[in-house]
Motif scaffolding. Structure first.
Motif, PDB file in Angstrom:
ATOM      1  N   GLY A 199       0.829  -1.201   0.000  1.00 52.46           N
ATOM      2  CA  GLY A 199       0.000   0.000   0.000  1.00 52.46           C
ATOM      3  C   GLY A 199       0.854   1.238   0.000  1.00 52.46           C
ATOM      4  O   GLY A 199       2.077   1.160  -0.180  1.00 52.46           O
ATOM      5  N   ALA A 200       0.235   2.363   0.209  1.00 52.31           N
ATOM      6  CA  ALA A 200       0.935   3.645   0.135  1.00 52.31           C
ATOM      7  C   ALA A 200       2.073   3.715   1.151  1.00 52.31           C
ATOM      8  O   ALA A 200       3.142   4.256   0.856  1.00 52.31           O
ATOM      9  N   ARG A 201       1.863   3.123   2.331  1.00 53.30           N
ATOM     10  CA  ARG A 201       2.899   3.211   3.357  1.00 53.30           C
ATOM     11  C   ARG A 201       4.154   2.424   2.941  1.00 53.30           C
ATOM     12  O   ARG A 201       5.274   2.895   3.088  1.00 53.30           O
ATOM     13  N   GLU A 202       3.924   1.221   2.365  1.00 54.61           N
ATOM     14  CA  GLU A 202       5.049   0.404   1.916  1.00 54.61           C
ATOM     15  C   GLU A 202       5.789   1.096   0.766  1.00 54.61           C
ATOM     16  O   GLU A 202       7.023   1.109   0.716  1.00 54.61           O
ATOM     17  N   THR A 203       5.009   1.670  -0.158  1.00 56.74           N
ATOM     18  CA  THR A 203       5.628   2.351  -1.297  1.00 56.74           C
ATOM     19  C   THR A 203       6.461   3.538  -0.817  1.00 56.74           C
ATOM     20  O   THR A 203       7.568   3.765  -1.310  1.00 56.74           O
ATOM     21  N   ALA A 204       5.943   4.277   0.167  1.00 53.25           N
ATOM     22  CA  ALA A 204       6.685   5.426   0.698  1.00 53.25           C
ATOM     23  C   ALA A 204       7.994   4.967   1.336  1.00 53.25           C
ATOM     24  O   ALA A 204       9.026   5.635   1.220  1.00 53.25           O
ATOM     25  N   ARG A 205       7.940   3.825   1.999  1.00 58.19           N
ATOM     26  CA  ARG A 205       9.152   3.275   2.629  1.00 58.19           C
ATOM     27  C   ARG A 205      10.209   2.926   1.579  1.00 58.19           C
ATOM     28  O   ARG A 205      11.385   3.242   1.735  1.00 58.19           O
ATOM     29  N   ILE A 206       9.747   2.310   0.483  1.00 62.16           N
ATOM     30  CA  ILE A 206      10.682   1.941  -0.586  1.00 62.16           C
ATOM     31  C   ILE A 206      11.257   3.199  -1.242  1.00 62.16           C
ATOM     32  O   ILE A 206      12.449   3.277  -1.540  1.00 62.16           O
ATOM     33  N   ARG A 207      10.389   4.203  -1.437  1.00 62.83           N
ATOM     34  CA  ARG A 207      10.840   5.496  -1.981  1.00 62.83           C
ATOM     35  C   ARG A 207      11.975   6.082  -1.131  1.00 62.83           C
ATOM     36  O   ARG A 207      12.959   6.593  -1.668  1.00 62.83           O
ATOM     37  N   ALA A 208      11.794   6.015   0.190  1.00 61.47           N
ATOM     38  CA  ALA A 208      12.801   6.589   1.092  1.00 61.47           C
ATOM     39  C   ALA A 208      14.123   5.834   0.965  1.00 61.47           C
ATOM     40  O   ALA A 208      15.198   6.442   0.961  1.00 61.47           O
ATOM     41  N   LEU A 209      14.031   4.506   0.813  1.00 60.78           N
ATOM     42  CA  LEU A 209      15.248   3.706   0.632  1.00 60.78           C
ATOM     43  C   LEU A 209      15.933   4.055  -0.692  1.00 60.78           C
ATOM     44  O   LEU A 209      17.156   4.156  -0.769  1.00 60.78           O
ATOM     45  N   GLN A 210      15.111   4.238  -1.717  1.00 62.15           N
ATOM     46  CA  GLN A 210      15.632   4.596  -3.041  1.00 62.15           C
ATOM     47  C   GLN A 210      16.397   5.919  -2.974  1.00 62.15           C
ATOM     48  O   GLN A 210      17.520   6.028  -3.465  1.00 62.15           O
ATOM     49  N   ARG A 211      15.772   6.914  -2.326  1.00 64.23           N
ATOM     50  CA  ARG A 211      16.401   8.227  -2.190  1.00 64.23           C
ATOM     51  C   ARG A 211      17.730   8.093  -1.444  1.00 64.23           C
ATOM     52  O   ARG A 211      18.746   8.647  -1.828  1.00 64.23           O
ATOM     53  N   ARG A 212      17.683   7.293  -0.366  1.00 72.12           N
ATOM     54  CA  ARG A 212      18.888   7.128   0.443  1.00 72.12           C
ATOM     55  C   ARG A 212      20.020   6.476  -0.345  1.00 72.12           C
ATOM     56  O   ARG A 212      21.162   6.928  -0.278  1.00 72.12           O
ATOM     57  N   LEU A 213      19.688   5.442  -1.118  1.00 73.68           N
ATOM     58  CA  LEU A 213      20.750   4.766  -1.883  1.00 73.68           C
ATOM     59  C   LEU A 213      21.351   5.706  -2.930  1.00 73.68           C
ATOM     60  O   LEU A 213      22.570   5.778  -3.092  1.00 73.68           O
ATOM     61  N   PHE A 214      20.501   6.452  -3.633  1.00 67.01           N
ATOM     62  CA  PHE A 214      21.014   7.422  -4.612  1.00 67.01           C
ATOM     63  C   PHE A 214      21.926   8.444  -3.922  1.00 67.01           C
ATOM     64  O   PHE A 214      23.005   8.765  -4.418  1.00 67.01           O
ATOM     65  N   GLU A 215      21.481   8.951  -2.767  1.00 72.51           N
ATOM     66  CA  GLU A 215      22.270   9.967  -2.050  1.00 72.51           C
ATOM     67  C   GLU A 215      23.592   9.394  -1.563  1.00 72.51           C
ATOM     68  O   GLU A 215      24.648  10.024  -1.693  1.00 72.51           O
ATOM     69  N   ARG A 216      23.533   8.200  -0.984  1.00 75.20           N
ATOM     70  CA  ARG A 216      24.771   7.600  -0.467  1.00 75.20           C
ATOM     71  C   ARG A 216      25.744   7.275  -1.594  1.00 75.20           C
ATOM     72  O   ARG A 216      26.952   7.423  -1.449  1.00 75.20           O
ATOM     73  N   LEU A 217      25.231   6.807  -2.733  1.00 72.70           N
ATOM     74  CA  LEU A 217      26.108   6.530  -3.881  1.00 72.70           C
ATOM     75  C   LEU A 217      26.762   7.818  -4.354  1.00 72.70           C
ATOM     76  O   LEU A 217      27.963   7.862  -4.627  1.00 72.70           O
ATOM     77  N   ALA A 218      25.969   8.888  -4.420  1.00 73.72           N
ATOM     78  CA  ALA A 218      26.500  10.178  -4.885  1.00 73.72           C
ATOM     79  C   ALA A 218      27.606  10.668  -3.956  1.00 73.72           C
ATOM     80  O   ALA A 218      28.599  11.241  -4.404  1.00 73.72           O
TER      81      ALA A 218
END
Lengths: 212, 387
Positions: free
Chosen positions: B257-276
């Motif tokens: 649901g929306a909560r799970e998707t938001a959690r995955i979004r946050a992980l995605q953002r974090r991985l992009f930021e940490r890689l950068a």
């Protein structure tokens, strides 16, 4: 669990020997390109009198097979004379590595080719090379025997994949017994062209697929 | 496998233990064939479980239960949608349109139909993987029977503007099929707003079981049966229904649901930021705008290194990812999606796909970025392309 690579391959991949650049190399060679996915650069330091390879280094842009073979081939060549080192083929490297997956042999061959080309280049620059001779069907076949049939992991000549070769006035045509839409067809075409095109008197290479 | 960081969720994800629990009774208790309401009790119980599952899927995309067929997975749904629509139109319209970056089950079905005498136009995409809408509109002819454009891309995560695509198809009178195998529950899909006619859904990327998928068929859409046999699935797909699979699929949908998707979004953002922060010289593959990108998709190309070596190094550090490099593929050719996006071979060879799920953690993202830095640095040290 079984990774497709032997422990020896993994060890050379994780801890490759003789890597890096050589500033005062007597000869160097580059095989492959970033476009084809694998590239090896090899440097030689040779004793002029004894023609013994005193030092050898390689650099690799490529997959595990490519890196591991570069490591093993430089180990094998170090301390050998040029004539001895010329005899090192991918089979020797493959044996030393405990066998590569057949589909990966074409990546490994690059390192072997780089060693041979570097030796050839050394011979040219030191007046040890032979005369330029016109390209014949035999010369083309010989070059093609360094192209690997990815299905079998052996060269395309020995495995009968190359059906016929014709040479005439700078045109080379190669008939390959594989359907045009085979998964390896495009890859094979560019490998064959890359191998034959550098011959000094060749202007055009055509690869024709004849398989059904 | 305990400390493994699994980042290949777009291939297959962990079946949620709750999904497994929901499925179990349908193996050794209610194992009868889902039959008509006039059958015996176990058959009726199986039928009711199947119908409940159908309703759960239908509700999620604002469809009716009669519009949902269960299949064996995304590949079958795509085959049925494309070939079934083409076969139903035989003797009439005979032209198909799909994008150049469709999943092979769509692309190869279209190419097979081409051999049977249908026409095919493949639509260009731009450097971020978005379909060229002008080219799409120009490609649709009066005799175009079906347009098949995916919802979210399997490799670079591009989410297509389905509302605009559906508008173009309606205007030009062609049916629209969309493969939502990679986007279902992760990107909005409301069929009361978007007039798609056929939609492919898949279970095992959202923590459901493998071997079950679904095809939405809008009421009145002409489609010919491809799998012949008994009267199952509104007589559009024969074969004993996979009740346990359907129940598992439905449970997986309920758990996302929306909560799970938001959690995955946050992980995605974090991985992009940490890689950068950790790695120099890499390029993002796919949309820069995260809103147009599947929440679980992180795809980058590290300059001067080859992907298969990165994959193997990361695997030995306990991290599972894949690459678009030729060395990794069975055909020895680089990713067709990236070639269609106009990438150089080198960029495709250096590409790494990380796909995340709700079972991943922030700490895993940090470790992945650190390990990627170590691996890329080590490989660059031995690369002839480094200065």
């Amino acid at each position: 669990m079984a990774l497709p690579y032997s422990e020896k391959v993994l060890d050379h991949f994780l801890h490759p020997h003789n890597v890096g650049k050589m500033k005062d190399a007597d000869a160097l060679a580059t095989e492959g390109s970033p476009a084809c996915g694998d590239m090896v650069k090899l440097y030689l330091k040779v004793d002029e009198k004894s023609r013994v390879i005193q030092d050898i280094k390689f650099e690799s842009y490529g997959c595990a097979s490519n890196i591991a073979t570069g490591s093993v081939i430089t180990e094998l060549a170090k301390g050998k004379t040029l004539d001895e080192a010329k005899k090192i083929n991918w089979k020797a490297a493959n044996e030393e590595l405990g066998g590569l997956p057949s589909v990966k042999v074409h990546c490994a061959v690059l390192a072997v080719d780089a060693l041979r080309t570097a030796i050839e280049n050394y011979e040219h620059s030191h007046g040890l090379n032979k005369e330029k001779i016109p390209t014949t069907e035999d010369i083309v076949m010989k070059r093609l025997s360094r192209v690997i049939n990815p299905i079998a992991g052996l060269d395309v000549v020995k495995t009968g994949l190359v059906k016929e070769v014709r040479v005439g006035q700078g045109d080379v045509t190669v008939w390959v017994d594989l359907p045009e839409d085979h998964q390896f067809a495009n890859n094979l075409r560019s490998e064959i062209i890359e191998r034959i095109e550098p011959l000094w008197d060749v202007q055009r290479v055509t690869v024709t697929f004849t398989g059904a | 496998m305990e400390n493994r960081i699994y980042l290949d969720n777009a291939a297959a994800s962990r079946t949620d233990p709750e999904v497994v629990r929901a499925m179990l009774p349908y193996f050794d208790e209610i194992y009868a064939v889902a039959s008509s309401q006039f059958s015996h009790t176990p058959g009726i119980l199986a039928r009711e479980a199947l119908d409940r599952s159908r309703e759960i899927l239908a509700r999620r995309i604002a469809a009716s239960p009669e519009e949902i067929l269960f299949t064996s997975g995304g590949t079958e749904s795509n085959n049925l949608a494309v070939k079934g629509a083409a076969w139903a139109a035989r003797g009439g319209k005979k032209h198909l349109v799909c994008s150049k970056i469709e999943h092979p089950s769509v692309l190869h079905s279209c190419q097979w139909l081409e051999k049977q005498g249908f026409g095919l136009t493949t639509v260009r995409v731009d450097g971020e993987g978005f379909v060229d809408l002008d080219h799409l509109e120009k490609s649709i002819r009066p005799d175009t029977l079906l347009v098949s454009i995916q919802h979210g891309n399997q490799e670079v995560g591009t989410i297509q503007p389905l509302d605009r695509i559906a508008g173009i198809c309606r205007k030009k009178g062609a049916l629209l099929h969309t493969d939502a195998s990679f986007s279902f529950t992760q990107a909005d899909l409301d069929l009361s707003v978007i007039p798609a006619d056929l939609v492919t859904l898949s279970a095992h990327r959202i923590h459901g079981p493998k071997g079950i998928g679904a095809l939405y068929v809008r009421k009145g859409t002409p489609i010919e049966k491809m799998m012949h046999g008994g009267y199952h699935e509104y007589n559009l797909r024969s074969g004993t229904e996979n009740v346990a699979g359907a129940v598992g699929f439905a449970r997986a949908v309920e758990l996302s649901g929306a909560r799970e998707t938001a959690r995955i979004r946050a992980l995605q953002r974090r991985l992009f930021e940490r890689l950068a922060a950790a790695v120099d010289d890499f390029r993002i593959n796919g949309p820069e705008d995260m809103e147009s990108r599947l929440p679980g998709n992180v795809n980058v190309s590290f300059d001067r290194v080859e992907g298969e070596s990165v994959v193997l190094h990361l695997d030995m550090k306990g991290i599972s990812v894949i690459t678009g490099s030729a060395c990794f593929s069975r055909s020895l050719e680089p990713s067709a999606v990236m070639m269609a996006m106009g990438f150089s071979h080198e960029r495709a060879h250096g590409s790494i796909r990380f796909t995340l799920s709700r079972f991943n953690t922030e700490e895993e993202m940090d470790r992945t970025a650190e390990s990627s830095r170590d691996v890329v640095e080590a490989l660059r040290k031995i690369s002839p392309l480094s200065k």
